[in-house]
Scaffold this motif. Sequence first.
Motif, PDB file in Angstrom:
ATOM      1  N   ASP A  18       0.763  -1.233   0.000  1.00  0.00           N
ATOM      2  CA  ASP A  18       0.000   0.000   0.000  1.00  0.00           C
ATOM      3  C   ASP A  18       0.796   1.285   0.000  1.00  0.00           C
ATOM      4  N   ASN A  19       2.072   1.243   0.293  1.00  0.00           N
ATOM      5  CA  ASN A  19       2.849   2.463   0.439  1.00  0.00           C
ATOM      6  C   ASN A  19       3.620   2.776  -0.837  1.00  0.00           C
ATOM      7  N   PRO A  20       3.320   3.876  -1.505  1.00  0.00           N
ATOM      8  CA  PRO A  20       3.998   4.198  -2.752  1.00  0.00           C
ATOM      9  C   PRO A  20       5.500   4.292  -2.599  1.00  0.00           C
ATOM     10  N   SER A  21       5.983   4.687  -1.435  1.00  0.00           N
ATOM     11  CA  SER A  21       7.417   4.843  -1.257  1.00  0.00           C
ATOM     12  C   SER A  21       8.119   3.508  -1.081  1.00  0.00           C
ATOM     13  N   ALA A  22       7.334   2.447  -0.902  1.00  0.00           N
ATOM     14  CA  ALA A  22       7.935   1.147  -0.653  1.00  0.00           C
ATOM     15  C   ALA A  22       8.248   0.390  -1.938  1.00  0.00           C
ATOM     16  N   VAL A  23       7.782   0.866  -3.074  1.00  0.00           N
ATOM     17  CA  VAL A  23       8.044   0.200  -4.333  1.00  0.00           C
ATOM     18  C   VAL A  23       8.626   1.201  -5.305  1.00  0.00           C
ATOM     19  N   SER A  24       9.365   0.677  -6.255  1.00  0.00           N
ATOM     20  CA  SER A  24      10.032   1.570  -7.195  1.00  0.00           C
ATOM     21  C   SER A  24       9.044   2.241  -8.122  1.00  0.00           C
ATOM     22  N   PRO A  57       9.178 -12.239 -14.088  1.00  0.00           N
ATOM     23  CA  PRO A  57      10.229 -11.331 -14.567  1.00  0.00           C
ATOM     24  C   PRO A  57       9.899  -9.864 -14.346  1.00  0.00           C
ATOM     25  N   PHE A  58       8.974  -9.574 -13.458  1.00  0.00           N
ATOM     26  CA  PHE A  58       8.589  -8.207 -13.158  1.00  0.00           C
ATOM     27  C   PHE A  58       8.487  -8.068 -11.643  1.00  0.00           C
ATOM     28  N   SER A  59       8.476  -6.840 -11.167  1.00  0.00           N
ATOM     29  CA  SER A  59       8.422  -6.577  -9.734  1.00  0.00           C
ATOM     30  C   SER A  59       7.047  -6.070  -9.321  1.00  0.00           C
ATOM     31  N   LEU A  60       6.811  -6.072  -8.020  1.00  0.00           N
ATOM     32  CA  LEU A  60       5.572  -5.505  -7.494  1.00  0.00           C
ATOM     33  C   LEU A  60       5.494  -4.020  -7.841  1.00  0.00           C
ATOM     34  N   GLY A  61       6.640  -3.342  -7.814  1.00  0.00           N
ATOM     35  CA  GLY A  61       6.658  -1.923  -8.154  1.00  0.00           C
ATOM     36  C   GLY A  61       6.254  -1.669  -9.583  1.00  0.00           C
ATOM     37  N   GLN A  62       6.653  -2.547 -10.489  1.00  0.00           N
ATOM     38  CA  GLN A  62       6.273  -2.378 -11.892  1.00  0.00           C
ATOM     39  C   GLN A  62       4.775  -2.595 -12.084  1.00  0.00           C
ATOM     40  N   ILE A  63       4.221  -3.544 -11.355  1.00  0.00           N
ATOM     41  CA  ILE A  63       2.767  -3.746 -11.439  1.00  0.00           C
ATOM     42  C   ILE A  63       2.041  -2.514 -10.923  1.00  0.00           C
ATOM     43  N   ARG A  64       2.518  -2.014  -9.794  1.00  0.00           N
ATOM     44  CA  ARG A  64       1.887  -0.826  -9.211  1.00  0.00           C
ATOM     45  C   ARG A  64       1.967   0.360 -10.160  1.00  0.00           C
ATOM     46  N   ALA A  65       3.108   0.528 -10.795  1.00  0.00           N
ATOM     47  CA  ALA A  65       3.290   1.666 -11.693  1.00  0.00           C
ATOM     48  C   ALA A  65       2.390   1.580 -12.913  1.00  0.00           C
ATOM     49  N   ALA A  66       1.961   0.377 -13.288  1.00  0.00           N
ATOM     50  CA  ALA A  66       1.094   0.211 -14.450  1.00  0.00           C
ATOM     51  C   ALA A  66      -0.367   0.537 -14.146  1.00  0.00           C
ATOM     52  N   ILE A  67      -0.707   0.665 -12.872  1.00  0.00           N
ATOM     53  CA  ILE A  67      -2.089   0.946 -12.472  1.00  0.00           C
ATOM     54  C   ILE A  67      -2.323   2.452 -12.464  1.00  0.00           C
ATOM     55  N   PRO A  68      -3.352   2.937 -13.173  1.00  0.00           N
ATOM     56  CA  PRO A  68      -3.632   4.376 -13.193  1.00  0.00           C
ATOM     57  C   PRO A  68      -3.809   4.953 -11.796  1.00  0.00           C
TER      58      PRO A  68
END
Length: 403
Positions: A18-24, A57-68
């Motif tokens: 849930d924390n934006p600062s916790a993922v790239s 081959p992807f990170s949790l941060g990349q998934i998060r970044a793909a969500i509007p």
Amino acid sequence: MSSRRGMISMDQASKIADNPSAVSLRSAEDDGKLAAISVKHQHNRDDEEFDASTRPPFSLGQIRAAIPKLCWERSIVRSFSYVGRDVTIVVALACVTAYLDSWFLWPFYWIAQGTMFWAIFVLGHDCGHGSFSNSKRLNNLVGHIMHSFILVPYHGWRISHRTHHANHGHVENDESWYPMTEAVFKTLNFWAKCGRLKFPTTLFAYPVYLWTRSPGKDGSHFNPSSDLFDQSEWSEVTMSTACWLAMGAILTAAVSQFGFLWMLKLYFVPYIINVMWLDAVTYLHHHGYDKKIPWYRGKEWNYLRGGLSTVDRDYGFFNKIHHDIGTHVVHHLFPQIPHYHLCEATAAVKSLLGNFYREPEKSGPIPLHLIPVIMKSFSEDHFVADEGDIVFYQKDPKQCNCR
């Protein structure tokens, strides 16, 4: 949460999910990587040789970044509009059916009202995740009202469900519908195996789970001293148990005033239908896919792989009634996304997830296709190996004599 052995802490889970600062955050370089991954996964979507237990081959941060960004916004007005809708329907159904008092209508009422009770559970579930509003106090207030009405101890369940999200896909540390090991399975008596494996008996398991948890684990959602909870959560669990008892007292008074038969027709049968919905839906989100779903232990488990082991489902006509609860993968990874943004968030990440996303089988208006799915799973998904860091469900050679 040092008292819960081997589990990821709730603070860690919150930061991860849930924390934006916790993922790239996504950079231009990441955009290129995402595009390459998306193309590769799209080409491999129908690959029957795909191994779901491989590391993504992807990170949790990349998934998060793909969500509007819009998907992360919570609206009190919109959330309360769903509460208003559901409560209005529940009251209208009860008043109209009680007024007409026709045995022809009662069965339709039971199905419709039980379905609405389940919809109310989902709204309380959103409160427990903090996705109802930005106010913790408001979330807890609404959650207590919604869940107490359908005899769910709000904080007791909220905390155990939070443990489930923080440890999903882990053989030992997951909380709900986790697999039994072969050793535990062999200790179960005839009735315990029937309760866990026989259709439709298993669809009535939720009230038992609230009182005693699942085989292999001890504790109660009503007891603040249970292993489910930390000492700091004692007052919250006590409050929820008191609210549950208050609802029990209200129902007892109603039975005394109007008679057991009336309350059976008005409340208790819909409550049972609600329990069947709850058990079926939560089970199907973690079982019953055509290709076996991996479960993890030790160093092979992480939050992302656990989340990707969940399954989306299509419930046809009921999708919107149930607040899109079938969009379960994104919900498991990011539980603070409001339910009304889950479809958009899922659409945004499907191409990135590729074969790691299990496309739900499309349903007609009534999701009858899920009945053979759940029955097949009950007949085949019995236990996992006692050892191994990546394991899959196995079938009991004796196939449970209760069948």
